[in-house]
Design an enzyme around this catalytic site. Structure first.
Site, PDB file in Angstrom:
ATOM      1  N   THR A 160       1.027  -1.175  -0.268  1.00  0.00           N
ATOM      2  CA  THR A 160      -0.681   0.248  -0.114  1.00  0.00           C
ATOM      3  C   THR A 160       0.034   1.248  -0.180  1.00  0.00           C
ATOM      4  O   THR A 160       0.484   2.353  -0.632  1.00  0.00           O
ATOM      5  CB  THR A 160      -0.800  -0.122   0.942  1.00  0.00           C
ATOM      6  OG1 THR A 160      -1.693  -1.336   1.188  1.00  0.00           O
ATOM      7  CG2 THR A 160      -1.394   1.460   1.439  1.00  0.00           C
ATOM      8  N   ILE A 161       1.769   1.607   0.939  1.00  0.00           N
ATOM      9  CA  ILE A 161       2.545   2.940   0.977  1.00  0.00           C
ATOM     10  C   ILE A 161       3.778   2.428  -0.042  1.00  0.00           C
ATOM     11  O   ILE A 161       3.904   3.145  -1.196  1.00  0.00           O
ATOM     12  CB  ILE A 161       3.136   3.136   2.405  1.00  0.00           C
ATOM     13  CG1 ILE A 161       2.380   2.426   3.280  1.00  0.00           C
ATOM     14  CG2 ILE A 161       4.382   3.883   2.575  1.00  0.00           C
ATOM     15  CD1 ILE A 161       1.573   3.981   3.502  1.00  0.00           C
ATOM     16  N   CYS A 203       0.266   7.312   9.500  1.00  0.00           N
ATOM     17  CA  CYS A 203      -0.598   8.806   8.943  1.00  0.00           C
ATOM     18  C   CYS A 203      -0.716   9.710   9.853  1.00  0.00           C
ATOM     19  O   CYS A 203      -1.748  10.911   9.237  1.00  0.00           O
ATOM     20  CB  CYS A 203      -1.351   8.079   7.764  1.00  0.00           C
ATOM     21  SG  CYS A 203      -2.351   6.521   9.308  1.00  0.00           S
ATOM     22  N   GLY A 214      -0.929  10.051  20.437  1.00  0.00           N
ATOM     23  CA  GLY A 214      -0.268  11.469  21.168  1.00  0.00           C
ATOM     24  C   GLY A 214       1.134  11.502  21.794  1.00  0.00           C
ATOM     25  O   GLY A 214       2.724  12.046  21.171  1.00  0.00           O
ATOM     26  N   HIS A 240      -9.074   8.287   8.061  1.00  0.00           N
ATOM     27  CA  HIS A 240      -9.136   8.507   9.274  1.00  0.00           C
ATOM     28  C   HIS A 240      -9.623   9.963   9.631  1.00  0.00           C
ATOM     29  O   HIS A 240      -9.872  10.653   8.414  1.00  0.00           O
ATOM     30  CB  HIS A 240      -7.797   8.647  10.307  1.00  0.00           C
ATOM     31  CG  HIS A 240      -7.329   7.433  10.342  1.00  0.00           C
ATOM     32  ND1 HIS A 240      -7.295   6.121  10.759  1.00  0.00           N
ATOM     33  CD2 HIS A 240      -5.794   7.269   9.777  1.00  0.00           C
ATOM     34  CE1 HIS A 240      -5.865   5.449  10.228  1.00  0.00           C
ATOM     35  NE2 HIS A 240      -5.286   6.031   9.271  1.00  0.00           N
ATOM     36  N   GLN A 278      -5.421   7.493   5.076  1.00  0.00           N
ATOM     37  CA  GLN A 278      -4.510   6.957   5.361  1.00  0.00           C
ATOM     38  C   GLN A 278      -2.987   6.411   4.555  1.00  0.00           C
ATOM     39  O   GLN A 278      -2.264   6.413   4.979  1.00  0.00           O
ATOM     40  CB  GLN A 278      -4.544   5.917   6.503  1.00  0.00           C
ATOM     41  CG  GLN A 278      -4.785   4.541   5.497  1.00  0.00           C
ATOM     42  CD  GLN A 278      -6.584   4.549   5.159  1.00  0.00           C
ATOM     43  OE1 GLN A 278      -7.404   5.232   4.289  1.00  0.00           O
ATOM     44  NE2 GLN A 278      -6.946   3.612   4.329  1.00  0.00           N
TER      45      GLN A 278
HETATM   46  N1  NDP Z   1      -1.814   1.159   5.370  1.00  0.00           N
HETATM   47  C1  NDP Z   1      -1.968   2.524   5.431  1.00  0.00           C
HETATM   48  O1  NDP Z   1      -2.591   2.779   5.813  1.00  0.00           O
HETATM   49  C2  NDP Z   1       0.206   3.403   6.251  1.00  0.00           C
HETATM   50  C3  NDP Z   1       0.776   1.954   6.566  1.00  0.00           C
HETATM   51  N2  NDP Z   1       2.107   2.693   7.322  1.00  0.00           N
HETATM   52  C4  NDP Z   1       2.609   1.797   7.592  1.00  0.00           C
HETATM   53  O2  NDP Z   1       3.642   1.327   6.639  1.00  0.00           O
HETATM   54  C5  NDP Z   1       4.397  -0.020   6.396  1.00  0.00           C
HETATM   55  C6  NDP Z   1       3.536  -0.514   5.451  1.00  0.00           C
HETATM   56  O3  NDP Z   1       2.330  -0.784   5.468  1.00  0.00           O
HETATM   57  P1  NDP Z   1       1.874  -1.552   4.175  1.00  0.00           P
HETATM   58  O4  NDP Z   1       2.213  -0.302   3.259  1.00  0.00           O
HETATM   59  O5  NDP Z   1      -0.107  -1.098   4.917  1.00  0.00           O
HETATM   60  O6  NDP Z   1       2.019  -3.153   3.979  1.00  0.00           O
HETATM   61  P2  NDP Z   1       1.753  -4.040   3.536  1.00  0.00           P
HETATM   62  O7  NDP Z   1       0.475  -5.290   3.739  1.00  0.00           O
HETATM   63  O8  NDP Z   1       0.210  -3.335   1.620  1.00  0.00           O
HETATM   64  O9  NDP Z   1       2.866  -3.962   2.358  1.00  0.00           O
HETATM   65  C7  NDP Z   1       3.659  -4.683   2.605  1.00  0.00           C
HETATM   66  C8  NDP Z   1       4.574  -5.129   1.613  1.00  0.00           C
HETATM   67  O10 NDP Z   1       5.834  -5.579   2.448  1.00  0.00           O
HETATM   68  C9  NDP Z   1       6.262  -6.967   2.093  1.00  0.00           C
HETATM   69  N3  NDP Z   1       6.560  -7.413   2.484  1.00  0.00           N
HETATM   70  C10 NDP Z   1       6.296  -9.063   2.968  1.00  0.00           C
HETATM   71  N4  NDP Z   1       6.531  -9.529   3.859  1.00  0.00           N
HETATM   72  C11 NDP Z   1       7.448  -8.907   3.714  1.00  0.00           C
HETATM   73  C12 NDP Z   1       9.353  -8.778   3.655  1.00  0.00           C
HETATM   74  N5  NDP Z   1       9.413 -10.606   5.616  1.00  0.00           N
HETATM   75  N6  NDP Z   1      10.227  -8.197   3.719  1.00  0.00           N
HETATM   76  C13 NDP Z   1      10.101  -7.310   3.145  1.00  0.00           C
HETATM   77  N7  NDP Z   1       8.507  -7.384   2.307  1.00  0.00           N
HETATM   78  C14 NDP Z   1       8.097  -7.969   2.966  1.00  0.00           C
HETATM   79  C15 NDP Z   1       4.886  -7.192   0.958  1.00  0.00           C
HETATM   80  O11 NDP Z   1       4.826  -8.098  -0.279  1.00  0.00           O
HETATM   81  P3  NDP Z   1       4.295  -9.295  -0.526  1.00  0.00           P
HETATM   82  O12 NDP Z   1       2.640  -9.281  -0.310  1.00  0.00           O
HETATM   83  O13 NDP Z   1       5.158  -9.761  -1.696  1.00  0.00           O
HETATM   84  O14 NDP Z   1       4.738 -10.084   0.658  1.00  0.00           O
HETATM   85  C16 NDP Z   1       4.143  -5.563   0.349  1.00  0.00           C
HETATM   86  O15 NDP Z   1       5.020  -5.544  -0.543  1.00  0.00           O
HETATM   87  C17 NDP Z   1       3.962  -0.369   8.073  1.00  0.00           C
HETATM   88  O16 NDP Z   1       5.136   0.393   8.655  1.00  0.00           O
HETATM   89  C18 NDP Z   1       2.862   0.750   8.426  1.00  0.00           C
HETATM   90  O17 NDP Z   1       2.645   0.427   9.974  1.00  0.00           O
HETATM   91  C19 NDP Z   1       1.972   3.807   7.631  1.00  0.00           C
HETATM   92  C20 NDP Z   1       0.892   4.646   7.335  1.00  0.00           C
HETATM   93  C21 NDP Z   1      -0.006   4.021   6.754  1.00  0.00           C
HETATM   94  O1  X15 Z   2      -0.416   3.736  10.558  1.00  0.00           O
HETATM   95  C1  X15 Z   2      -1.592   3.612  10.520  1.00  0.00           C
HETATM   96  O2  X15 Z   2      -2.376   3.965  11.699  1.00  0.00           O
HETATM   97  P1  X15 Z   2      -2.225   5.066  13.432  1.00  0.00           P
HETATM   98  O3  X15 Z   2      -1.531   6.354  12.744  1.00  0.00           O
HETATM   99  O4  X15 Z   2      -3.304   5.003  14.000  1.00  0.00           O
HETATM  100  O5  X15 Z   2      -1.167   3.769  13.869  1.00  0.00           O
HETATM  101  C2  X15 Z   2      -2.359   3.146   9.861  1.00  0.00           C
HETATM  102  O6  X15 Z   2      -3.564   3.408   8.983  1.00  0.00           O
HETATM  103  C3  X15 Z   2      -1.910   2.209   9.943  1.00  0.00           C
HETATM  104  O7  X15 Z   2      -2.924   1.328  10.755  1.00  0.00           O
HETATM  105  P2  X15 Z   2      -3.088   0.585  10.976  1.00  0.00           P
HETATM  106  O8  X15 Z   2      -2.095  -0.437  12.109  1.00  0.00           O
HETATM  107  O9  X15 Z   2      -4.613  -0.139  11.319  1.00  0.00           O
HETATM  108  O10 X15 Z   2      -2.720  -1.102   9.892  1.00  0.00           O
END
Ligand code: NDP
Ligand code: X15
Length: 341
Positions: free
Chosen positions: A11-12, A140, A195, A220, A302
């Site tokens: 996603t990110i 986010c 916070g 959110h 997010q």
């Molecule tokens: N989604 C959100 O709204 C937000 C997320 N975040 C943060 O961003 C980070 C990523 O979240 P998000 O993008 O949602 O996660 P996703 O699950 O959408 O994506 C994670 C990616 O990492 C890959 N992956 C999984 N396991 C491993 C591993 N062991 N080693 C290397 N790559 C791996 C996956 O590939 P594959 O599918 O091929 O395994 C996938 O491409 C987290 O820290 C999250 O808290 C921050 C703000 C907002």
């Molecule tokens: O970092 C996030 O939220 P957060 O600011 O509430 O910790 C993202 O929305 C991912 O949250 P999740 O842990 O609910 O997937």
């Protein structure tokens, strides 16, 4: 050109990759995945070299028509900066690898502050990044809070903040997560982690946050109250937001009073993936009572708001652009980020 590797193309990661590719001073040298899925086809479509951790899976990828350029180690070695966008907790495990390679890396909000030792927001602490090997772009929700609280603090001084986060239950593609029919106190204890997380960027801010999750997938919604040090007016506050390149105003005349209508709007604007990179502060909610009490609602997408922050964080860590405003301008221009309102 700054060579950027995206470890974790989800996603990110996929959004950061496109944002990097759009910058005049950066290039995507590779993205990584662990399994074949729709996103692997998107990487192929975009022309990003795809790397995998476990080369024994290469035939599975190739059978699906997806070329594998090499293993993740090779990608990391070729990078100037690694954006780690793996699921929360995996970044911590990856850190020793980056340390060993001597590579600069950016972690996401799913990791604890201690994993990087430095938490980042472009408007608040860009210049503090210099000299760090690691940085963490705060989550986010925290990014959305930092933007608005830092702007208010700069303009009027912030005495204390009380904020409630109504958090989306899951990302749109996250079919296994809920809730589907509940309002979940998450956490039920007070304060929520937001916070303390904000204080990793703005340590002097007195803030208490509460959070719950609801059955939506897009954005959110924050309800924020701040006591200010200096008296001000609603018009002055609106001017502060109008002058901030990553705070958008959902104007009263738009008639938008929900995340759903805001999503329709970003879609109609033609934003890639309907992304709202900026905060969406609802103009109608912006209120000043007794000169020093501030209130507002804001929507935070997010999946999107951390994306421009990752781009500025790359420049801040590498040190190629010293002026935060210049980096923010470059990032926004390349993305086509003109704050709504
Ligand atoms: N989604 C959100 O709204 C937000 C997320 N975040 C943060 O961003 C980070 C990523 O979240 P998000 O993008 O949602 O996660 P996703 O699950 O959408 O994506 C994670 C990616 O990492 C890959 N992956 C999984 N396991 C491993 C591993 N062991 N080693 C290397 N790559 C791996 C996956 O590939 P594959 O599918 O091929 O395994 C996938 O491409 C987290 O820290 C999250 O808290 C921050 C703000 C907002
Ligand atoms: O970092 C996030 O939220 P957060 O600011 O509430 O910790 C993202 O929305 C991912 O949250 P999740 O842990 O609910 O997937």
């Amino acid at each position: 050109m700054i060579k950027v590797a995206i470890n974790g193309y989800g996603t990110i990661g996929k959004r950061v990759a496109d944002a990097v590719a759009a910058q005049p001073d950066m290039e995507v040298i590779g993205v990584s995945k662990t399994s074949v899925s729709a996103e692997a086809y998107i990487a192929k479509e975009r022309g990003y070299p795809l790397y995998i951790a476990d080369l024994s899976k290469k035939p599975t990828f190739e059978k699906a028509g997806i070329e594998v350029t090499g293993d993740v180690d090779a990608m990391l070695k070729a990078a100037d900066v690694i954006v780690d966008a793996t699921p929360g907790g995996v970044g911590e495990k990856n850190r020793p690898i980056y340390e060993k390679l001597g590579k600069k890396a950016i972690f996401q909000g799913g990791e604890d502050h201690e994993v990087a030792g430095f938490s980042f927001n472009a408007h608040a602490n860009y210049n503090e990044a210099e000299g760090h090997q690691f940085a963490r772009v705060v989550s986010c929700n925290t990014t959305g809070l930092v933007r608005v609280i830092h702007a208010m603090d700069q303009a009027f001084g912030v005495e204390r903040v009380r904020a409630v986060m109504v958090r989306r239950g899951a990302d749109p593609d996250d079919v296994k997560k809920g809730p589907i029919d509940a309002i979940v106190l998450n956490p039920a204890s007070i304060p929520s982690h937001h916070g303390p997380d904000l204080q990793t960027v703005l340590p002097h801010i007195n803030i208490v946050t509460l959070a719950m999750i609801v059955p939506t997938t897009f954005m959110h919604m924050h309800s924020i109250q701040m006591d200010l040090k200096k008296e001000t007016t609603r018009d002055e506050v609106l001017k502060v937001f109008e002058n901030h390149s990553r705070i958008g105003l959902v104007r009263k005349t738009m008639g938008i009073k929900s995340n759903a209508q805001l999503r329709e709007y970003t879609q109609d604007l033609g934003r890639p993936r309907t992304d709202l990179w900026e905060n969406g502060v609802f103009e109608e909610s912006v209120s000043i009572l007794d000169g020093k009490e501030f209130y507002c609602f804001q929507a935070i997408h997010q999946e999107a708001d951390v994306v421009p922050e990752n781009i500025d964080c790359i420049r801040a860590l590498v040190g190629t652009v010293k002026d935060p405003e210049e980096s923010i301008r470059m990032t926004n221009e390349a993305l086509g980020l003109v704050a709504i309102g």
